[in-house]
Design a protein around this motif. Structure first.
Motif, PDB file in Angstrom:
ATOM      1  N   GLY A   1      16.454   7.265 -42.398  1.00 33.13           N
ATOM      2  CA  GLY A   1      16.197   8.280 -43.411  1.00 33.13           C
ATOM      3  C   GLY A   1      14.722   8.621 -43.450  1.00 33.13           C
ATOM      4  N   ILE A   2      14.237   8.982 -44.634  1.00 39.11           N
ATOM      5  CA  ILE A   2      12.822   9.313 -44.824  1.00 39.11           C
ATOM      6  C   ILE A   2      12.092   8.067 -45.283  1.00 39.11           C
ATOM      7  CG2 ILE A   2      11.204  10.786 -46.086  1.00 39.11           C
ATOM      8  CD1 ILE A   2      13.473  12.819 -46.406  1.00 39.11           C
ATOM      9  N   ARG A   3      10.939   7.797 -44.717  1.00 37.87           N
ATOM     10  CA  ARG A   3      10.179   6.598 -45.082  1.00 37.87           C
ATOM     11  C   ARG A   3       9.243   6.903 -46.247  1.00 37.87           C
ATOM     12  NH1 ARG A   3      13.395   3.869 -44.429  1.00 37.87           N
ATOM     13  NH2 ARG A   3      12.072   2.025 -44.552  1.00 37.87           N
ATOM     14  N   PRO A   4       9.034   5.916 -47.143  1.00 41.25           N
ATOM     15  CA  PRO A   4       8.188   6.158 -48.329  1.00 41.25           C
ATOM     16  C   PRO A   4       6.721   6.382 -48.005  1.00 41.25           C
ATOM     17  CG  PRO A   4       8.868   3.852 -48.203  1.00 41.25           C
ATOM     18  CD  PRO A   4       9.658   4.585 -47.166  1.00 41.25           C
ATOM     19  N   LYS A   5       6.266   5.835 -46.888  1.00 39.48           N
ATOM     20  CA  LYS A   5       4.847   5.994 -46.521  1.00 39.48           C
ATOM     21  C   LYS A   5       4.735   6.085 -45.010  1.00 39.48           C
ATOM     22  CE  LYS A   5       0.241   4.213 -47.657  1.00 39.48           C
ATOM     23  NZ  LYS A   5      -0.412   4.510 -46.382  1.00 39.48           N
ATOM     24  N   GLN A   6       4.028   7.097 -44.552  1.00 44.69           N
ATOM     25  CA  GLN A   6       3.760   7.277 -43.121  1.00 44.69           C
ATOM     26  C   GLN A   6       2.307   7.693 -42.971  1.00 44.69           C
ATOM     27  OE1 GLN A   6       7.173  10.087 -42.780  1.00 44.69           O
ATOM     28  NE2 GLN A   6       7.670   8.967 -40.899  1.00 44.69           N
TER      29      GLN A   6
END
Length: 430
Positions: free
Chosen positions: A141-146
């Motif tokens: 899915g989408i990661r909280p921090k990149q």
């Protein structure tokens, strides 16, 4: 949502907030304002919805003006960019705004970029990647921090965010295109996700657990890959990039295709070409956008795609030279022990030239008493790879004779002899 401030541990960092004017970004902006974070707001106008898009921009601009928030906006010619780069509208908009946001981060000295993605966005991304075909990373899915990008709302559902907005009387703009099912993401949002929610009331929590497990497994795979990368590596430097890889050890990995993908997809190579490169003759190459992979006998060389300047550099005197390689000179009556090479000055004719090799080059390697030797044959005898040949510079006399294959061999014709009166000492500088 107010009670879950552990999602907003931002300290005194300066935050650039991407705000479309929609529900999610306005809630994000409200929460960050309550925390007292130093903020700036960025709004991208993709000029896809005519006057409505301009109204969205004015709405966000007025909000920021009333609260004295730094406001940045930019109009994009999205259709032209889409056509030039052969992208979908959504991908074109994504690339345009991402590039601009990163520019703003640096221009405004912001520490982080905050985006309004939430848990339902991550679920939709999971299914989009699943439908298109993906590995574990695509199912995270989408990661909280990149890097410098954060998504503080990722723990919350769309329903959580809507409930908070209504309770706090937050005003937002509705994008009617979100109601259209012509986009895959909207189809998933309106058709598939409601069915899954009906089948399992705990669907959101189950998704959180699943992605947590997948993230743990992905971490285990990454650690195992690092060990494998070390085992197949014969030599590696990062600046400049030079990764020397054992073809023998690489070909023994099972499943080979999976390892090739995991190890080399980052560099832009596909597994079909990589598999073929294992068995072709020495000297064959693969090219990606930024890298190239060279087969050299029983190993690969992964290097940057950039090549050294093939043009010549003139050396008109004995001042130090910085390009293409740093060298300096001194004139003496004898050779210096610290010199990389020493030659008979009377045999030197200015201007000299520094250049890379070309077909037909030949010289007389020091110690060879009769006849010359093609440089290509010398390189072969020295077992130099294609990359090493390209990185080898020649010091050439004004009459075209090679004085020195720099760092490798002097020419017999320029060596110091018994009746040498003056010596040119040559130093390789660091």
């Amino acid at each position: 949502m107010r009670e879950t401030r552990e999602n907003f541990l931002l300290g005194n960092k300066k935050i650039l907030v991407a705000v479309s004017g929609g529900l999610d970004s306005m809630v994000l902006l409200d929460l960050l304002l309550e925390l007292g974070c130093p903020l700036g707001v960025a709004h991208a106008n993709f000029q896809l919805r005519g006057a409505v898009a301009d109204q969205d921009e004015n709405f966000v601009a007025d909000f920021c003006s009333m609260r004295r928030i730094s406001f940045y906006s930019k109009h994009f010619d999205t259709y032209t960019y889409m056509a030039q780069h052969k992208l979908s509208i959504q991908m074109a908009a994504r690339e345009l705004r991402h590039t601009w946001f990163i520019e703003l981060l640096n221009i405004g000295a912001y520490d982080l970029l905050a985006l309004g993605h939430h848990l339902d966005d991550s679920i939709e991304t999971f299914f989009i990647n699943l439908i298109r075909g993906t590995g574990i990373k695509g199912l995270l899915g989408i990661r909280p921090k990149q890097g410098r990008i954060i998504r503080p709302l990722l723990a919350f559902t769309r329903a959580d965010i809507l409930g908070y907005a209504l309770a706090q009387q937050i005003v937002w703009r509705e994008d009617i295109s979100n109601q259209e099912d012509k986009y895959l993401r909207n189809c998933l949002r309106h058709r598939l996700i409601p069915i899954l929610r009906d089948l399992s009331p705990d669907f959101h929590e189950a998704f959180r657990k699943t992605t947590t497990h997948l993230a743990d497994e992905d971490l285990l795979i990454e650690k195992a890959l690092r060990r494998v990368a070390e085992e197949i590596t014969l030599e590696k430097t990062t600046d400049p990039l030079l990764w020397k890889i054992s073809c023998i050890k690489l070909s023994r990995l099972e499943p080979l295709t999976a390892y090739l993908f995991k190890l080399f997809s980052f560099y832009g190579f596909n597994t079909t070409d990589l598999t073929r490169l294992l068995t072709v003759r020495s000297g064959k190459q693969l090219f990606s956008k930024a890298y190239r992979l060279i087969k050299n006998r029983d190993h690969w060389l992964l290097v940057s795609r950039s090549l050294p300047d093939q043009g010549g550099y003139e050396v008109a005197g004995w001042d130090p030279v910085k390009k293409p390689i740093p060298i300096s000179f001194s004139i003496a009556t004898t050779w210096e022990e610290t010199a990389a090479a020493s030659v008979d000055l009377d045999k030197i004719k200015l201007p000299l030239q520094l250049r890379t090799w070309k077909r037909g080059d030949y010289f007389y390697p020091l110690g060879m008493k009769t006849g010359g030797k093609k440089l290509s044959k010398f390189f072969k005898d020295e077992q130099l790879s294609l990359f090493e040949k390209e990185q080898t510079w020649l010091l050439v006399n004004a009459d075209g004779a090679i004085i020195w294959v720099i760092g490798r061999r002097l020419d017999e014709r320029f060596k110091i002899v018994e009746n040498t009166k003056k010596v040119l000492n040559i130093y390789l500088c660091t």
